[in-house]
Design a protein around this motif. Structure first.
Motif, short mmCIF file in Angstrom:
data_model
loop_
_atom_site.label_atom_id
_atom_site.label_comp_id
_atom_site.label_asym_id
_atom_site.label_seq_id
_atom_site.Cartn_x
_atom_site.Cartn_y
_atom_site.Cartn_z
N LEU A 73 12.47 -13.33 -0.92
CA LEU A 73 11.29 -13.06 -0.21
C LEU A 73 10.81 -11.92 -0.46
O LEU A 73 11.39 -11.09 -0.24
CB LEU A 73 11.24 -13.57 1.23
N VAL A 74 9.43 -11.75 -0.95
CA VAL A 74 8.73 -10.57 -0.91
C VAL A 74 7.52 -10.16 0.12
O VAL A 74 6.94 -11.21 0.23
CB VAL A 74 8.19 -10.44 -2.52
N ILE A 75 7.66 -9.33 0.78
CA ILE A 75 6.14 -8.92 1.35
C ILE A 75 5.82 -7.55 0.93
O ILE A 75 6.47 -6.90 0.57
CB ILE A 75 6.75 -8.83 3.06
N THR A 76 4.46 -7.68 0.84
CA THR A 76 3.85 -6.50 0.33
C THR A 76 3.02 -6.02 1.51
O THR A 76 2.15 -6.68 2.15
CB THR A 76 2.55 -6.76 -0.72
N LEU A 77 2.91 -4.53 1.74
CA LEU A 77 2.52 -3.80 2.50
C LEU A 77 1.25 -2.89 2.34
O LEU A 77 1.69 -1.97 1.33
CB LEU A 77 3.32 -3.25 3.64
N GLY A 78 0.04 -3.46 2.14
CA GLY A 78 -1.09 -2.50 1.78
C GLY A 78 -2.20 -2.60 2.73
O GLY A 78 -2.29 -2.49 3.86
N ARG A 94 -2.14 -0.08 10.81
CA ARG A 94 -1.23 1.06 10.89
C ARG A 94 -1.85 2.20 11.34
O ARG A 94 -1.20 3.10 12.01
CB ARG A 94 -0.71 1.07 9.43
N LYS A 95 -3.09 2.57 10.80
CA LYS A 95 -3.85 3.33 11.02
C LYS A 95 -4.28 3.55 12.79
O LYS A 95 -4.19 4.76 13.38
CB LYS A 95 -5.01 3.79 10.44
N ARG A 96 -4.56 2.34 13.38
CA ARG A 96 -5.19 2.38 14.72
C ARG A 96 -3.62 2.63 15.68
O ARG A 96 -3.95 3.42 16.60
CB ARG A 96 -5.63 0.99 14.82
N VAL A 97 -2.62 2.16 15.58
CA VAL A 97 -1.60 2.29 16.29
C VAL A 97 -0.42 3.30 16.12
O VAL A 97 0.34 3.34 16.86
CB VAL A 97 -0.94 0.84 16.32
N GLY A 98 -0.54 3.81 14.73
CA GLY A 98 0.43 4.77 14.32
C GLY A 98 1.58 4.34 13.65
O GLY A 98 2.06 2.86 13.85
N ARG A 99 2.45 5.06 13.18
CA ARG A 99 3.47 4.55 12.09
C ARG A 99 4.61 4.09 13.00
O ARG A 99 5.25 2.99 12.80
CB ARG A 99 3.95 5.82 11.30
N ASN A 149 6.01 0.23 12.70
CA ASN A 149 7.15 0.01 12.17
C ASN A 149 7.84 -1.09 13.33
O ASN A 149 8.74 -1.98 12.66
CB ASN A 149 7.97 1.01 12.07
N ARG A 150 7.72 -0.96 14.49
CA ARG A 150 8.25 -1.77 15.33
C ARG A 150 7.72 -3.41 15.23
O ARG A 150 8.65 -4.25 15.39
CB ARG A 150 8.00 -1.34 16.81
N ARG A 151 6.35 -3.55 14.86
CA ARG A 151 5.81 -4.74 14.67
C ARG A 151 6.39 -5.22 13.25
O ARG A 151 6.86 -6.52 13.07
CB ARG A 151 4.33 -4.33 14.29
N ILE A 172 10.49 -5.52 -0.04
CA ILE A 172 9.38 -4.87 0.88
C ILE A 172 8.69 -4.01 -0.24
O ILE A 172 9.13 -2.95 -0.68
CB ILE A 172 9.69 -3.99 2.15
N GLY A 173 7.45 -4.26 -0.57
CA GLY A 173 6.60 -3.46 -1.56
C GLY A 173 5.31 -3.01 -1.13
O GLY A 173 5.09 -3.34 0.06
N GLY A 174 4.45 -2.91 -1.94
CA GLY A 174 3.30 -2.50 -1.56
C GLY A 174 3.07 -0.82 -1.26
O GLY A 174 3.93 -0.03 -1.10
N GLY A 175 1.62 -0.40 -1.14
CA GLY A 175 1.43 1.11 -1.11
C GLY A 175 2.27 1.61 0.39
O GLY A 175 2.40 2.91 0.46
N ASN A 176 2.17 0.77 1.42
CA ASN A 176 2.54 1.35 2.69
C ASN A 176 4.22 1.10 2.66
O ASN A 176 4.84 1.56 3.92
CB ASN A 176 1.85 0.75 3.67
N ALA A 177 5.05 0.67 1.66
CA ALA A 177 6.39 0.56 1.78
C ALA A 177 6.94 1.73 2.11
O ALA A 177 8.02 1.84 2.78
CB ALA A 177 6.76 -0.16 0.53
N ARG A 178 6.59 2.83 1.74
CA ARG A 178 6.84 4.21 1.59
C ARG A 178 6.88 4.78 3.09
O ARG A 178 7.49 5.70 3.50
CB ARG A 178 6.31 5.16 0.90
N LYS A 179 6.10 3.99 4.10
CA LYS A 179 5.83 4.47 5.46
C LYS A 179 6.78 3.58 6.41
O LYS A 179 6.86 3.81 7.51
CB LYS A 179 4.32 4.06 5.88
N VAL A 180 7.76 2.98 5.63
CA VAL A 180 8.52 2.00 6.61
C VAL A 180 9.82 3.05 7.10
O VAL A 180 10.53 3.61 6.08
CB VAL A 180 9.32 1.03 5.81
#
Length: 273
Positions: free
Chosen positions: A137-142, A181-186, A190-192, A211-219
């Motif tokens: 499974l691949v998920i992308t976070l962007g 992500r911007k609204r609730v904070g990192r 991450n808990r979500r 886990i990919g996408g531009g926000n994967a680095r924020k995991v």
């Protein structure tokens, strides 16, 4: 995946061909040219996505973006929405109704003069990284939230899990997209994400999660051994694998924009990343 389509090139594509790989995102348009082994010949180029504008404006932005890139023979595109046979079914993060039903593969083939294939962006990222063993499974976070599912390296029909209920009456995309992500904070984001991974594990019983996408680095949550972060460049590198199918799968258009129909076939197993 829809019907089979014959591209401008013969069924067995020469290994010397170069692929223009395009990643259409909710915030940026990115592109590079891949050599026959999937290596980028130049660094990715990027411009902001003209969100809220009709497809013709995005196509012209892409044409301008790729003008300075090296020569290429074919085009592979990752798109943030449901794609069937090169035609866009949904484009929730691009903000214009004209995308619904738009034949992007045909339009790009006509504008850039090369055969084009189009697939969902998460599907394309997965083609660059899956190992071809079991359920992956691949998920992308962007800007939004994307998913792609594979069995022994074969891409399953695309499921828009992003728009399924997740928690508190909201979808995965509403709870894990970039706006959330911007609204609730990192930390809360991450808990979500950790909860989402648990639900997806129960849903598909994956053997490996990427886990990919531009926000994967924020995991920042601790990941299990069967879970990996992947580089955002996978959205580009998957372009080669999109062309490495037994026959022509999702979204193939001839260079002159015409189509031919026939029986569909399964895509071949992509190479190991």
């Amino acid at each position: 995946m829809g019907g089979r389509h014959e591209s401008y090139y013969p069924w067995e594509v020469p290994r010397s061909l170069r692929t223009l790989a395009i990643d259409i995102g909710g915030s940026g348009l990115k592109a590079s040219v891949l050599d026959p082994r999937g290596r980028m010949l130049v660094d990715r180029v990027r411009v902001p996505t003209p969100v809220g504008r009709p497809p013709r404006v995005v196509i012209e932005a892409l044409a301008k973006l790729v003008t300075p890139l090296p020569a290429y023979d074919r085009i592979a595109v990752g798109f943030p929405g449901v794609v069937r046979d090169g035609r866009i079914k949904t484009a929730p993060n691009l903000g214009h109704r004209a995308w619904e039903g738009f034949d992007l593969a045909r339009a790009l083939a006509a504008r850039l003069g090369k055969p084009a294939r189009v697939a969902n962006d998460a599907d394309l990222q997965g083609l660059a990284v899956v190992r071809g063993r079991g359920v992956e499974l691949v998920i992308t976070l962007g800007t939004g939230f994307g998913t792609a599912l594979y069995l022994d390296g074969r891409l399953a029909p695309h499921l828009e899990l992003a728009h399924h209920p997740f928690r508190k009456g909201q979808t995965y995309e509403e709870q894990l997209g970039n706006a959330a992500r911007k609204r609730v904070g990192r930390r809360r984001w991450n808990r979500r994400l950790q909860r989402a991974i648990g639900l997806l594990r129960a849903l598909v019983h994956f053997d490996h999660l990427y886990i990919g996408g531009g926000n994967a680095r924020k995991v920042t949550v601790r990941l299990d051994p069967d879970t990996s972060l992947i580089a955002n460049e996978a959205g580009i590198r998957g372009g080669l694998a999109l062309w490495q199918t037994v026959e022509h799968g999702p979204g193939v258009a001839r260079r002159d924009g015409r189509r031919r129909s026939g029986a569909a076939r399964e895509p071949a197993r992509p190479p190991r990343a």
